[in-house]
Design a protein around this motif. Structure first.
Motif, mmCIF file in Angstrom:
data_model
loop_
_atom_site.group_PDB
_atom_site.id
_atom_site.type_symbol
_atom_site.label_atom_id
_atom_site.label_comp_id
_atom_site.label_asym_id
_atom_site.label_seq_id
_atom_site.Cartn_x
_atom_site.Cartn_y
_atom_site.Cartn_z
ATOM 1 N N GLN A 1 0.753 -1.210 0.080
ATOM 2 C CA GLN A 1 -0.393 -0.183 -0.019
ATOM 3 C C GLN A 1 0.834 1.291 0.021
ATOM 4 O O GLN A 1 1.790 1.193 0.637
ATOM 5 C CB GLN A 1 -1.008 -0.042 1.491
ATOM 6 C CG GLN A 1 -1.868 -1.251 1.327
ATOM 7 C CD GLN A 1 -2.703 -1.107 0.131
ATOM 8 O OE1 GLN A 1 -3.535 -0.254 -0.184
ATOM 9 N NE2 GLN A 1 -2.996 -2.395 -0.446
ATOM 10 N N PRO A 2 0.326 2.297 -0.752
ATOM 11 C CA PRO A 2 1.274 3.530 -0.670
ATOM 12 C C PRO A 2 1.213 4.041 0.660
ATOM 13 O O PRO A 2 0.303 3.581 1.389
ATOM 14 C CB PRO A 2 0.388 4.448 -1.703
ATOM 15 C CG PRO A 2 -0.621 3.836 -2.348
ATOM 16 C CD PRO A 2 -0.853 2.419 -1.526
ATOM 17 N N PRO A 3 2.134 4.899 1.291
ATOM 18 C CA PRO A 3 3.249 5.327 0.167
ATOM 19 C C PRO A 3 4.435 4.301 0.206
ATOM 20 O O PRO A 3 4.572 3.716 1.026
ATOM 21 C CB PRO A 3 3.846 6.724 0.937
ATOM 22 C CG PRO A 3 3.570 6.357 2.366
ATOM 23 C CD PRO A 3 2.260 5.570 2.701
ATOM 24 N N PHE A 4 4.927 4.212 -0.838
ATOM 25 C CA PHE A 4 6.122 3.302 -1.010
ATOM 26 C C PHE A 4 7.017 3.654 -2.218
ATOM 27 O O PHE A 4 6.897 4.802 -2.880
ATOM 28 C CB PHE A 4 5.640 1.760 -1.465
ATOM 29 C CG PHE A 4 4.958 1.915 -2.633
ATOM 30 C CD1 PHE A 4 5.555 1.841 -3.900
ATOM 31 C CD2 PHE A 4 3.542 1.699 -2.783
ATOM 32 C CE1 PHE A 4 4.598 1.758 -4.941
ATOM 33 C CE2 PHE A 4 3.122 1.477 -3.835
ATOM 34 C CZ PHE A 4 3.366 1.586 -5.140
ATOM 35 N N ILE A 5 8.257 3.543 -2.075
ATOM 36 C CA ILE A 5 9.519 3.656 -3.089
ATOM 37 C C ILE A 5 9.538 2.764 -4.148
ATOM 38 O O ILE A 5 9.160 1.404 -3.417
ATOM 39 C CB ILE A 5 10.859 4.043 -2.384
ATOM 40 C CG1 ILE A 5 11.449 2.991 -1.515
ATOM 41 C CG2 ILE A 5 10.578 5.138 -1.456
ATOM 42 C CD1 ILE A 5 12.291 2.206 -2.205
ATOM 43 N N THR A 6 10.136 2.689 -5.198
ATOM 44 C CA THR A 6 10.278 1.601 -6.095
ATOM 45 C C THR A 6 11.825 1.534 -6.540
ATOM 46 O O THR A 6 12.278 2.634 -6.972
ATOM 47 C CB THR A 6 9.384 1.856 -7.395
ATOM 48 O OG1 THR A 6 8.015 1.976 -6.983
ATOM 49 C CG2 THR A 6 9.330 0.603 -8.221
ATOM 50 N N LEU A 7 12.429 0.519 -6.394
ATOM 51 C CA LEU A 7 13.755 0.407 -6.774
ATOM 52 C C LEU A 7 13.695 -0.491 -8.299
ATOM 53 O O LEU A 7 12.870 -1.424 -8.125
ATOM 54 C CB LEU A 7 14.551 -0.487 -5.663
ATOM 55 C CG LEU A 7 14.633 -0.002 -4.268
ATOM 56 C CD1 LEU A 7 15.350 -1.032 -3.469
ATOM 57 C CD2 LEU A 7 15.450 1.318 -4.393
ATOM 58 N N TYR A 8 14.514 -0.015 -9.009
ATOM 59 C CA TYR A 8 14.632 -0.836 -10.274
ATOM 60 C C TYR A 8 16.014 -1.234 -10.664
ATOM 61 O O TYR A 8 16.954 -0.690 -10.222
ATOM 62 C CB TYR A 8 14.288 0.279 -11.333
ATOM 63 C CG TYR A 8 13.005 0.900 -11.526
ATOM 64 C CD1 TYR A 8 11.851 0.115 -12.021
ATOM 65 C CD2 TYR A 8 12.534 2.065 -10.625
ATOM 66 C CE1 TYR A 8 10.493 0.859 -12.206
ATOM 67 C CE2 TYR A 8 11.271 2.366 -10.573
ATOM 68 C CZ TYR A 8 10.221 1.641 -11.156
ATOM 69 O OH TYR A 8 9.086 2.368 -11.298
ATOM 70 N N GLU A 9 16.052 -2.312 -11.311
ATOM 71 C CA GLU A 9 17.465 -2.766 -11.864
ATOM 72 C C GLU A 9 17.996 -2.120 -12.970
ATOM 73 O O GLU A 9 19.180 -2.237 -12.847
ATOM 74 C CB GLU A 9 17.015 -4.315 -12.181
ATOM 75 C CG GLU A 9 18.411 -5.196 -12.305
ATOM 76 C CD GLU A 9 17.973 -6.659 -12.749
ATOM 77 O OE1 GLU A 9 19.012 -7.428 -12.071
ATOM 78 O OE2 GLU A 9 17.047 -7.062 -13.121
ATOM 79 N N ASN A 10 17.171 -1.515 -13.574
ATOM 80 C CA ASN A 10 17.690 -0.720 -14.881
ATOM 81 C C ASN A 10 17.134 0.841 -14.410
ATOM 82 O O ASN A 10 16.668 1.127 -13.504
ATOM 83 C CB ASN A 10 17.303 -1.386 -16.139
ATOM 84 C CG ASN A 10 17.801 -2.478 -16.287
ATOM 85 O OD1 ASN A 10 18.912 -3.040 -15.945
ATOM 86 N ND2 ASN A 10 16.808 -3.537 -16.789
#
Length: 109
Positions: free
Chosen positions: A4-13
């Protein structure tokens, strides 16, 4: 169960490839989902949130604190591309009832 927000998003690229949404909390390398250890290349950080990237597992080593979105170029420039092994996600207390919004005038040229 979706985060559920709030959340951060990490990406591999650079905002693509494998990704992981993280709500407030601590995450060691084995909790980063499909993003392998030392593979974080960008992050989406919504307003009011803060993420600390740690070079090593167990929240140790060099750190990089992000309070806004970070591209792969930004992480490369800060020598933090593909080195993250643990993460601390925090929310800044924006729900404080006593806080007064600050309006900064915009200068027109």
């Amino acid at each position: 169960l979706p985060v559920q927000p709030p959340f951060i998003t990490l990406y591999e690229n650079n905002f693509s490839g494998a990704s992981k949404n993280l709500a407030e909390g601590r995450y060691d390398y084995y909790e980063l989902g499909r993003i392998d250890n030392d593979r974080v290349s960008s992050a989406k950080v919504p307003k009011g949130m803060k993420v600390t990237l740690y070079e090593h597992g167990g929240y140790s080593g060099r750190t990089l604190v992000l309070t806004q979105d970070a591209t792969a170029d930004f992480l490369i420039k800060n020598k933090f591309n593909d080195v993250t092994s643990s993460v601390l996600v925090e929310t800044e207390s924006i729900e404080d009832e006593k806080s007064v919004p600050v309006v900064v005038p915009v200068k027109k040229d």
